[in-house]
Design an enzyme around this catalytic site. Structure first.
Site, PDB file in Angstrom:
ATOM      1  N   HIS A   7      26.921 -29.067  70.188  1.00 37.28           N
ATOM      2  CA  HIS A   7      26.636 -28.609  68.823  1.00 37.28           C
ATOM      3  C   HIS A   7      26.378 -27.100  68.800  1.00 37.28           C
ATOM      4  CE1 HIS A   7      26.565 -32.175  66.334  1.00 37.28           C
ATOM      5  NE2 HIS A   7      25.699 -32.806  67.096  1.00 37.28           N
ATOM      6  N   HIS A  25      25.612 -33.581  74.515  1.00 40.90           N
ATOM      7  CA  HIS A  25      25.998 -33.714  73.105  1.00 40.90           C
ATOM      8  C   HIS A  25      25.392 -32.573  72.273  1.00 40.90           C
ATOM      9  CE1 HIS A  25      26.536 -36.442  69.400  1.00 40.90           C
ATOM     10  NE2 HIS A  25      25.750 -35.480  68.958  1.00 40.90           N
ATOM     11  N   GLU A  26      24.107 -32.274  72.514  1.00 41.06           N
ATOM     12  CA  GLU A  26      23.432 -31.249  71.701  1.00 41.06           C
ATOM     13  C   GLU A  26      23.923 -29.846  72.029  1.00 41.06           C
ATOM     14  OE1 GLU A  26      21.952 -32.310  69.251  1.00 41.06           O
ATOM     15  OE2 GLU A  26      21.518 -34.356  69.883  1.00 41.06           O
ATOM     16  N   GLN A  38      23.062 -28.074  63.257  1.00 39.90           N
ATOM     17  CA  GLN A  38      23.209 -29.198  62.319  1.00 39.90           C
ATOM     18  C   GLN A  38      22.395 -29.022  61.039  1.00 39.90           C
ATOM     19  OE1 GLN A  38      22.465 -32.181  65.692  1.00 39.90           O
ATOM     20  NE2 GLN A  38      23.650 -33.374  64.249  1.00 39.90           N
ATOM     21  N   GLY A  58      18.228 -36.933  68.626  1.00 40.18           N
ATOM     22  CA  GLY A  58      18.373 -35.529  68.971  1.00 40.18           C
ATOM     23  C   GLY A  58      18.932 -34.752  67.795  1.00 40.18           C
ATOM     24  N   CYS A 114      26.088 -39.563  65.825  1.00 38.33           N
ATOM     25  CA  CYS A 114      25.622 -38.209  65.504  1.00 38.33           C
ATOM     26  C   CYS A 114      25.117 -38.192  64.067  1.00 38.33           C
ATOM     27  CB  CYS A 114      26.780 -37.222  65.670  1.00 38.33           C
ATOM     28  SG  CYS A 114      26.337 -35.525  65.289  1.00 38.33           S
ATOM     29  N   LEU A 115      23.974 -37.544  63.856  1.00 34.41           N
ATOM     30  CA  LEU A 115      23.439 -37.465  62.497  1.00 34.41           C
ATOM     31  C   LEU A 115      24.387 -36.720  61.564  1.00 34.41           C
ATOM     32  CD1 LEU A 115      19.662 -36.747  63.233  1.00 34.41           C
ATOM     33  CD2 LEU A 115      20.697 -38.900  62.494  1.00 34.41           C
TER      34      LEU A 115
HETATM   35 NI    NI Z   1      25.130 -34.820  67.066  1.00 38.80          NI
END
Ligand code: NI
Length: 177
Positions: A137, A133-134, A51, A46, A91-92
């Protein structure tokens, strides 16, 4: 198509609250395409626009094993949060870190697609965790915020100012979002 660069925690730009999307145009389609390419290239599941330093309420996700089932959520909102579930999150934007986070077990998602059409769906398991989670962000929040101060400090020390190579980032972000 072009790959975008992913902001790495504790970059303060990850703290910005994203703006609602109001124009469903070619530019939005291009952003979604680029975000998907970026997510797949980083082996993530995701990615939120915040991000990649775009302050818009856009999320892409692919939870399929074959990485052939892209889901796009524009202006996503949650309701009917029920139960609680703990799971391991990555997380990226926080490469190399996996930690247990508690979230609602099931949620209802209201969102728009890339053409502006509204849809709703009930989410459980991975989809429920990932969309929570997204959306965090999009609200300037990172999963690290749920951890103890000591753990947060360690993660900042580990990642602050240090650049990981693309290879090592991909290697550690198998289940990252
Ligand atoms: Ni993340």
């Amino acid at each position: 198509m072009s790959k975008l660069s992913i902001l790495v925690y504790p970059d303060q730009r990850l703290r910005r609250v994203a703006q609602p999307v109001t124009e469903f145009n070619e530019q939005l389609k291009q952003l979604v395409t680029d975000m998907a390419e970026t997510m797949y290239a980083a082996a993530g599941i995701g990615l939120a626009a915040v991000q990649v330093n775009v302050s818009q309420r856009v999320v892409v996700m692919d939870l399929s094993a074959g990485k052939n089932s892209l889901q796009v959520f524009i202006n996503p909102e949650l309701s009917e949060l029920k139960g609680s579930a703990e799971s391991e999150e990555g997380c990226l934007s926080v490469p190399g870190v996996v930690a247990t986070v508690e979230r609602a077990q099931t949620v209802k998602i209201n969102a728009q697609d890339v053409t502006g059409r509204r849809f709703e769906m009930n989410a459980d398991e991975m989809l429920s965790i990932c969309i929570q989670h997204e959306i965090d962000h999009l609200n300037g929040k990172v999963f690290v915020d749920y951890l103890s101060r000591l753990k947060q400090h360690r993660i900042r020390k580990k990642l602050g100012g240090k650049k990981l190579s693309k290879e090592s980032r991909a290697a550690v972000s198998v289940a990252a979002a």
